[in-house]
Every structure is written in structure tokens, then in C-alpha cells.
Design an enzyme around this catalytic site. Sequence first.
Site, PDB file in Angstrom:
ATOM      1  N   MET A  30       0.845  -1.201   0.000  1.00 49.04           N
ATOM      2  CA  MET A  30       0.000   0.000   0.000  1.00 49.04           C
ATOM      3  C   MET A  30       0.882   1.253   0.000  1.00 49.04           C
ATOM      4  O   MET A  30       0.424   2.337   0.363  1.00 49.04           O
ATOM      5  CB  MET A  30      -0.922  -0.012   1.214  1.00 49.04           C
ATOM      6  CG  MET A  30      -1.861  -1.231   1.166  1.00 49.04           C
ATOM      7  SD  MET A  30      -3.392  -0.999   2.061  1.00 49.04           S
ATOM      8  CE  MET A  30      -2.784  -0.775   3.696  1.00 49.04           C
ATOM      9  N   LEU A  33       6.663   3.036   1.650  1.00 48.02           N
ATOM     10  CA  LEU A  33       7.576   1.902   1.736  1.00 48.02           C
ATOM     11  C   LEU A  33       8.698   2.117   2.751  1.00 48.02           C
ATOM     12  O   LEU A  33       9.205   3.222   2.904  1.00 48.02           O
ATOM     13  CB  LEU A  33       8.173   1.638   0.346  1.00 48.02           C
ATOM     14  CG  LEU A  33       7.126   1.352  -0.738  1.00 48.02           C
ATOM     15  CD1 LEU A  33       7.801   1.167  -2.094  1.00 48.02           C
ATOM     16  CD2 LEU A  33       6.268   0.136  -0.395  1.00 48.02           C
ATOM     17  N   HIS A  34       9.042   1.040   3.424  1.00 49.08           N
ATOM     18  CA  HIS A  34      10.144   1.054   4.390  1.00 49.08           C
ATOM     19  C   HIS A  34      10.946  -0.233   4.240  1.00 49.08           C
ATOM     20  O   HIS A  34      10.661  -1.036   3.342  1.00 49.08           O
ATOM     21  CB  HIS A  34       9.593   1.248   5.809  1.00 49.08           C
ATOM     22  CG  HIS A  34       8.519   0.266   6.186  1.00 49.08           C
ATOM     23  ND1 HIS A  34       8.759  -1.071   6.339  1.00 49.08           N
ATOM     24  CD2 HIS A  34       7.186   0.429   6.413  1.00 49.08           C
ATOM     25  CE1 HIS A  34       7.650  -1.699   6.669  1.00 49.08           C
ATOM     26  NE2 HIS A  34       6.665  -0.811   6.705  1.00 49.08           N
ATOM     27  N   GLY A  36      10.917  -2.991   5.696  1.00 47.14           N
ATOM     28  CA  GLY A  36      10.141  -4.242   5.695  1.00 47.14           C
ATOM     29  C   GLY A  36       9.736  -4.609   4.278  1.00 47.14           C
ATOM     30  O   GLY A  36       9.928  -5.739   3.822  1.00 47.14           O
ATOM     31  N   HIS A  37       9.189  -3.630   3.558  1.00 43.83           N
ATOM     32  CA  HIS A  37       8.795  -3.878   2.159  1.00 43.83           C
ATOM     33  C   HIS A  37      10.025  -4.226   1.315  1.00 43.83           C
ATOM     34  O   HIS A  37       9.977  -5.096   0.455  1.00 43.83           O
ATOM     35  CB  HIS A  37       8.155  -2.620   1.546  1.00 43.83           C
ATOM     36  CG  HIS A  37       6.930  -2.144   2.258  1.00 43.83           C
ATOM     37  ND1 HIS A  37       6.931  -1.020   3.039  1.00 43.83           N
ATOM     38  CD2 HIS A  37       5.670  -2.615   2.286  1.00 43.83           C
ATOM     39  CE1 HIS A  37       5.721  -0.825   3.534  1.00 43.83           C
ATOM     40  NE2 HIS A  37       4.933  -1.768   3.087  1.00 43.83           N
ATOM     41  N   GLY A 147       4.891 -10.419   3.954  1.00 44.51           N
ATOM     42  CA  GLY A 147       5.696 -10.357   5.178  1.00 44.51           C
ATOM     43  C   GLY A 147       5.027 -11.116   6.315  1.00 44.51           C
ATOM     44  O   GLY A 147       3.801 -11.041   6.487  1.00 44.51           O
ATOM     45  N   VAL A 176      10.956  -7.592   9.590  1.00 49.08           N
ATOM     46  CA  VAL A 176      12.085  -6.665   9.719  1.00 49.08           C
ATOM     47  C   VAL A 176      11.782  -5.737  10.900  1.00 49.08           C
ATOM     48  O   VAL A 176      10.674  -5.205  11.019  1.00 49.08           O
ATOM     49  CB  VAL A 176      12.290  -5.854   8.423  1.00 49.08           C
ATOM     50  CG1 VAL A 176      13.378  -4.812   8.605  1.00 49.08           C
ATOM     51  CG2 VAL A 176      12.621  -6.792   7.271  1.00 49.08           C
ATOM     52  N   SER A 185       6.878  -0.598  10.625  1.00 48.93           N
ATOM     53  CA  SER A 185       5.522  -0.351  10.132  1.00 48.93           C
ATOM     54  C   SER A 185       5.391   1.138   9.862  1.00 48.93           C
ATOM     55  O   SER A 185       6.007   1.957  10.557  1.00 48.93           O
ATOM     56  CB  SER A 185       4.507  -0.759  11.205  1.00 48.93           C
ATOM     57  OG  SER A 185       3.257  -0.185  10.940  1.00 48.93           O
TER      58      SER A 185
HETATM   59  P1  AMP Z   1       1.527  -3.037   3.435  1.00 50.12           P
HETATM   60  O1  AMP Z   1       2.043  -2.000   2.518  1.00 50.12           O
HETATM   61  O2  AMP Z   1       1.474  -2.622   4.868  1.00 50.12           O
HETATM   62  O3  AMP Z   1       0.244  -3.664   2.937  1.00 50.12           O
HETATM   63  O4  AMP Z   1       2.606  -4.202   3.417  1.00 50.12           O
HETATM   64  C1  AMP Z   1       2.997  -4.813   2.225  1.00 50.12           C
HETATM   65  C2  AMP Z   1       3.763  -6.073   2.531  1.00 50.12           C
HETATM   66  O5  AMP Z   1       4.937  -5.768   3.278  1.00 50.12           O
HETATM   67  C3  AMP Z   1       2.948  -7.059   3.383  1.00 50.12           C
HETATM   68  O6  AMP Z   1       3.129  -8.379   2.888  1.00 50.12           O
HETATM   69  C4  AMP Z   1       3.537  -6.877   4.742  1.00 50.12           C
HETATM   70  O7  AMP Z   1       3.415  -8.024   5.566  1.00 50.12           O
HETATM   71  C5  AMP Z   1       4.990  -6.599   4.402  1.00 50.12           C
HETATM   72  N1  AMP Z   1       5.628  -5.929   5.538  1.00 50.12           N
HETATM   73  C6  AMP Z   1       5.229  -4.787   6.147  1.00 50.12           C
HETATM   74  N2  AMP Z   1       6.033  -4.516   7.210  1.00 50.12           N
HETATM   75  C7  AMP Z   1       6.928  -5.518   7.266  1.00 50.12           C
HETATM   76  C8  AMP Z   1       8.014  -5.819   8.159  1.00 50.12           C
HETATM   77  N3  AMP Z   1       8.317  -5.034   9.176  1.00 50.12           N
HETATM   78  N4  AMP Z   1       8.730  -6.933   7.914  1.00 50.12           N
HETATM   79  C9  AMP Z   1       8.438  -7.752   6.868  1.00 50.12           C
HETATM   80  N5  AMP Z   1       7.420  -7.524   6.007  1.00 50.12           N
HETATM   81  C10 AMP Z   1       6.682  -6.427   6.206  1.00 50.12           C
END
Ligand code: AMP
Length: 288
Positions: A30, A33-34, A36-37, A147, A176, A185
Site C-alpha cells: 500500500m 515503503l520502508h 520491511g517492504h 511479510g 524486519v 511499520s
Molecule cells: P503493506 O504496505 O502494509 O500492505 O505491506 C505490504 C507487505 O509488506 C505485506 O506483505 C507486509 O506483511 C509486508 N511488511 C510490512 N512490514 C513488514 C516488516 N516489518 N517486515 C516484513 N514484512 C513487512
Amino acid sequence: MEIINRPQRMMSAMKKLRQENKVLALIPTMGALHEGHMSLVKKARQMADIVVVSIFVNPTQFNEEADLEKYPRDLTADAALLADFQVDFIYAPDSSDIYGEGFSTFVTVDEVSDKLEGASRPGHFRGVATIVTILLNTIRPDFAYFGQKDAQQVAVIKRLTEDLAIDTEIVVMPIVREDNGLARSSRNERLTKKQRNAASIIYASLLKAQNAVENGELNASELTEMVRKNIESEPLAATDYIAVVDNETLEPIEKIGDSPVLVAVAVRFGEIRLIDNIILEKKASSGI
Ligand code: AMP
């Protein structure tokens, strides 16, 4: 790197690449980005010829309008970051192109969607399952990356791709974390400095549970109480739930047995609700 907005354009670009026998990878996000992404992007870059990152703040997975509006959006910054990581395509459709007039088909994954996050956020996983199905159908990737941070989302997507015979392998990447253990997050940015420091209690408590299992504690309610007590020793933290469940079905368990167990928590710091989890395995951890 190319940025594509239109679903039809995305479909035809991917079709052409499939005909050239390219291995395709998709990372659904979404945006905002950080690191984790980026761990998902890096893994995809190693495994596939073509890496696609979708950026779409999916309205159907938000149950509060205000939350949807507040969600951070910065396509320019995200695109700059993704270009640095040699991403081939960004897919950033408009909401009206995804949910056009007359849209009326939703994907519901029963059972696994109703618990934990699903109980706190009704309709959330219906929105997630629907958008992920649309993205997988649009891009038809060989691999899609998620993730472990969103453990229930992983369980829902795995169930969905298996049940609907979707020919994409789901790759799950570890959580991460920041230096103090807090799971990365976009919501962390909304914590005060004091809250952000205090939030390190979450992972510390999960590690205590892991340690207890390693030392032979297999009783789920004992583990739950241990995590609760630990988290609640931090005055700024308010627990929403602590669950000790089967990692695949998310059904509560009484005793840690032979299959992997998920300890999942949701904790509030002021208005910000954070989730985290750890997977515990008796065999690996107790050295049997
Ligand atoms: P989002 O943009 O929040 O929908 O996340 C996109 C993808 O990144 C999802 O599969 C999340 O689980 C993954 N993600 C978000 N934060 C982390 C993190 N800290 N470590 C690993 N994956 C992550």
C-alpha cells in the site's frame, strides 16, 4: 522502471513477458515503503526476472473511512526507492479502475479470516482477499511475496491460493525490525518518541515466550499470561489481544505440540494499534 496505472495495460505488458518465458514476481503493497517492504523486493529481485511492486491503498480493506484517509501516500518517494532496488514495474492503479461501476464480486476466506485481526476489523480480510485475487489475476506472477509481520494475512492468502487453484507460489519473508525490536511499520511514525521506545516491550515479551518454550513451557494459557503480564508491565501499552494459535488454521491451541504455533499480539499505544508475532516450534526449540 515503468509505472503503469491501467489494469489493461498491466495485463498486456505481463502477457508479453510471460510469452518470453520470463519469471514474474509481485510484491503487493500500500506504499509508504520502508525496510520491511524492501526485504520482499530484495528477495524477489534474487528469484525472478521481472519484479513488479503494486502500490494501491485498497479502500475495501479499511473499515474506518478516517483510517483510509489518514493512510500515508507518497508515490514519488516510493518510486525513487524502488528504482534504487532495480524494480521493473510499479503498478499503481486508481481505485475507480479496480472497483469500477457495477463491481460486485468479493472473495471471502472463511474461518481463518474471522479471528484476531478479523474480529477487530470486520470485512478487512474480505477486502484483502479480493484485492490480492485481482492483483494475482492481473499480473499472474510466478511468485508473490508477503511479510510474516501480517501473519493472519499470510494464512488467508495461502488458503485462498490453494482453494482457488491460483498458480502463484507464496513466499513469506521474516519480520524486519527496528534496532529496539519494534516491527517496522508505517504506523511507527505516528508514535511519540516515548511510545516508540516503550513499544520495544512487544518483541521483548514475544522473545520471553520463545525462551519459556525452549525451557519446556508448553501450556498455551501459561504462555498467554506470561506475554500479557510482560506487555502490561509497560504503562503506555494496552493489550488488544494475545493469541496462541495454530500457525495455519489460527485455531486456539491448549498445548504446544508438533506443528508450528503462532503467538500473535495487538497492542495499543495511545491511538496507535501495533501488531506483532512470533512462530514457536517445539521440536526446533526444545532440541528433541
Ligand atoms: P503493506 O504496505 O502494509 O500492505 O505491506 C505490504 C507487505 O509488506 C505485506 O506483505 C507486509 O506483511 C509486508 N511488511 C510490512 N512490514 C513488514 C516488516 N516489518 N517486515 C516484513 N514484512 C513487512
